[in-house]
Design an enzyme around this catalytic site. Structure first.
Site, PDB file in Angstrom:
ATOM      1  N   CYS A  52       0.806  -1.134   0.038  1.00  0.00           N
ATOM      2  CA  CYS A  52       0.097   0.143   0.229  1.00  0.00           C
ATOM      3  C   CYS A  52       0.864   1.166   0.071  1.00  0.00           C
ATOM      4  O   CYS A  52       0.387   2.410  -0.323  1.00  0.00           O
ATOM      5  CB  CYS A  52      -0.900   0.131   1.290  1.00  0.00           C
ATOM      6  SG  CYS A  52      -2.145  -1.281   1.113  1.00  0.00           S
ATOM      7  N   GLN A  61      -4.379  -9.016   5.960  1.00  0.00           N
ATOM      8  CA  GLN A  61      -4.572  -7.755   6.402  1.00  0.00           C
ATOM      9  C   GLN A  61      -6.062  -7.609   7.373  1.00  0.00           C
ATOM     10  O   GLN A  61      -5.764  -6.837   8.266  1.00  0.00           O
ATOM     11  CB  GLN A  61      -4.907  -6.763   5.405  1.00  0.00           C
ATOM     12  CG  GLN A  61      -5.778  -7.120   4.517  1.00  0.00           C
ATOM     13  CD  GLN A  61      -6.109  -6.185   3.399  1.00  0.00           C
ATOM     14  OE1 GLN A  61      -5.916  -4.837   3.443  1.00  0.00           O
ATOM     15  NE2 GLN A  61      -6.402  -6.205   2.064  1.00  0.00           N
ATOM     16  N   ARG A  87     -19.831   9.608   1.658  1.00  0.00           N
ATOM     17  CA  ARG A  87     -21.251   9.591   1.729  1.00  0.00           C
ATOM     18  C   ARG A  87     -21.892   9.891   3.090  1.00  0.00           C
ATOM     19  O   ARG A  87     -20.992   9.671   3.981  1.00  0.00           O
ATOM     20  CB  ARG A  87     -21.963   8.371   1.180  1.00  0.00           C
ATOM     21  CG  ARG A  87     -21.215   6.953   1.863  1.00  0.00           C
ATOM     22  CD  ARG A  87     -21.717   5.872   1.216  1.00  0.00           C
ATOM     23  NE  ARG A  87     -21.122   4.480   1.787  1.00  0.00           N
ATOM     24  CZ  ARG A  87     -19.840   4.235   1.647  1.00  0.00           C
ATOM     25  NH1 ARG A  87     -19.234   4.712   0.578  1.00  0.00           N
ATOM     26  NH2 ARG A  87     -19.639   3.069   1.995  1.00  0.00           N
ATOM     27  N   SER A 134     -10.769   0.579   4.559  1.00  0.00           N
ATOM     28  CA  SER A 134     -10.831   1.593   3.342  1.00  0.00           C
ATOM     29  C   SER A 134     -11.474   0.874   2.229  1.00  0.00           C
ATOM     30  O   SER A 134     -11.753  -0.361   2.097  1.00  0.00           O
ATOM     31  CB  SER A 134      -9.155   1.620   2.874  1.00  0.00           C
ATOM     32  OG  SER A 134      -8.635   0.341   2.766  1.00  0.00           O
ATOM     33  N   HIS A 176      -9.107   3.917  -1.332  1.00  0.00           N
ATOM     34  CA  HIS A 176      -7.797   3.357  -1.137  1.00  0.00           C
ATOM     35  C   HIS A 176      -7.219   2.676  -2.644  1.00  0.00           C
ATOM     36  O   HIS A 176      -7.410   1.352  -2.700  1.00  0.00           O
ATOM     37  CB  HIS A 176      -7.467   2.646  -0.095  1.00  0.00           C
ATOM     38  CG  HIS A 176      -6.331   2.123   0.079  1.00  0.00           C
ATOM     39  ND1 HIS A 176      -5.091   2.581  -0.411  1.00  0.00           N
ATOM     40  CD2 HIS A 176      -5.840   1.174   0.863  1.00  0.00           C
ATOM     41  CE1 HIS A 176      -3.990   1.800   0.126  1.00  0.00           C
ATOM     42  NE2 HIS A 176      -4.395   1.049   0.838  1.00  0.00           N
ATOM     43  N   CYS A 223       0.454   2.015   6.654  1.00  0.00           N
ATOM     44  CA  CYS A 223       0.716   0.674   7.077  1.00  0.00           C
ATOM     45  C   CYS A 223       1.067   0.026   5.523  1.00  0.00           C
ATOM     46  O   CYS A 223       0.274   0.421   4.536  1.00  0.00           O
ATOM     47  CB  CYS A 223      -0.133   0.055   7.816  1.00  0.00           C
ATOM     48  SG  CYS A 223      -1.856  -0.006   7.119  1.00  0.00           S
ATOM     49  N   GLY A 244       1.679  -3.976   3.393  1.00  0.00           N
ATOM     50  CA  GLY A 244       1.641  -5.645   3.557  1.00  0.00           C
ATOM     51  C   GLY A 244       3.209  -5.866   3.967  1.00  0.00           C
ATOM     52  O   GLY A 244       4.167  -5.098   3.823  1.00  0.00           O
TER      53      GLY A 244
END
Length: 382
Positions: A89, A157, A212, A237, A338, A368, A370
């Site tokens: 990420c 995750q 939203r 996310s 994301h 963060c 992986g």
């Protein structure tokens, strides 16, 4: 060591997976803001040293070095090489770090850094799913050395997010409170036009598609992502499509081309932590970066920490004592989305523009990744 300056930064709006940007080829998704970045800074594309992009799951339309191919798709000079990096990420943030390091070292003067991801085209963990077709259930299958160290451990995750929620003692209500704040801040930022300067409107999408109005009753009705867990789709996310690009330049390039720096990259670093918990590394990485620079979190006027899951940011807050009125002030990935390979560059783009909007000086970004990793970048607005 030389300075690395951020000259410009822009991004696409972030689209929800399967929605407005789903039909845009990843090359076009990257090439559109890339072409605009080069155009509006008025330096011939042949003068650039390199383009570095983050991208995860580099298969199918994202394969074959998408950085190089996006540059060519944008109609830019064939003489400029491209590199695609993958640090989960944090790939887009790592691309910025590599560009800054190249400029600071004197080996480059003008580099585009950023990221792109079409999760509509290539679903999350597509590579792992494809591997299963060949009898490999995960990337660790068949490794005796990995098994000797982490035998029997589920690498996920989702498991990591639940481990963090349990370790720091969060309730589902606390996680949902955090998610509500993310959406409310993002909606306010949209209504106030805070994102307008950083977003390049495309025919398909002009504003971020994720935010939203929060519905607490609907949140409470959602099933946990994992059996017995606390996180739901509302406190994680959103899977998304998007791209972001930054122009990084040396002092020599600034003078040569008459560029105007908007920020100075003060520090880049990355640290690792528990790969099983996976998502806790921003805590260690933030403390390390502050120790290295002699700065404190109180010095930071704005902070962007990726909202992979609500527990990630809440645990980081507990351990660092951060003032949350300065953190993710315009919402985060729970609301905005994301696009995994692009988010690091999206966060940096938003951080720069927010420092300018609020007339502030110092900004810190972390996320963060992986494998139990985290990047940290500290910038100083000029």
């Amino acid at each position: 060591m030389g300075e690395a300056y951020i000259i410009d930064a822009l991004r696409t709006a972030v689209g929800r997976r399967g929605k407005s940007l789903a039909g845009v080829h990843p090359l076009d998704l990257a090439a559109t803001p890339l072409a605009e970045l080069v155009r509006r800074n008025n330096v011939d594309s042949g003068e650039y040293d390199e383009i570095i992009l983050g991208c995860i799951d580099q298969v199918g339309p994202q394969a074959m070095d998408i950085a190089r191919n996006a540059w060519l798709a944008a109609g830019l000079s064939e003489h400029v090489p491209g590199t695609t990096v993958e640090r989960q990420c944090g790939s887009g943030q790592q691309a910025v770090s590599y560009a800054a390091q190249a400029v600071m070292s004197g080996s480059s003067d003008l580099v585009v850094a950023g990221g792109v991801q079409s999760m509509s085209s290539i679903p999350l963990s597509y590579s792992n799913a494809a591997a299963k077709d060949f009898g490999f259930p995960d990337p660790y299958h068949g490794s005796k050395l990995w098994a000797a160290r982490y035998a029997g451990e589920e690498i996920s995750q989702f498991r990591g997010a639940e481990m963090m929620a349990q370790r720091w003692g969060f309730t589902r209500e606390q996680l949902e409170d955090f998610a509500v704040t993310s959406h409310e801040r993002a909606l306010t930022a949209q209504a106030q036009g805070y994102f307008d300067r950083e977003v390049l409107a495309m025919d398909e999408l002009a504003v971020d598609e994720g935010p939203r109005t929060p519905d607490r009753a609907k949140m409470a009705s959602l099933a946990p992502i994992t059996d017995g867990g606390l996180h739901t789709a509302a406190t994680a996310s959103q899977m998304s499509d998007g791209a972001a690009m930054l122009l990084i330049a040396s002092e020599a390039a600034v003078k040569r081309y008459g560029l105007k720096p908007r920020a100075r990259i003060h520090h880049v670093s990355a640290r690792g932590d528990d790969p099983i918990m996976m998502l806790s590394a921003p805590i260690r990485a933030t403390k390390y970066a502050l120790e290295r620079t002699g700065l404190s979190l109180q010095d930071m006027d704005r902070v962007e920490i990726n909202e992979a899951f609500a527990a990630v940011v809440l645990a980081w807050e507990k351990e660092t004592g951060a003032d949350m009125s300065k953190v993710n002030v315009n919402g985060g990935a729970i609301a905005l989305g994301h696009p995994i390979g692009a988010t690091g560059a999206r966060l940096m783009t938003s951080l720069l523009h927010e420092l300018e909007r609020s007339d502030s000086r110092w900004g810190l970004q972390t996320m963060c990744e992986g494998g139990g990793q985290a990047n940290v970048t500290i910038i100083e607005r000029l």
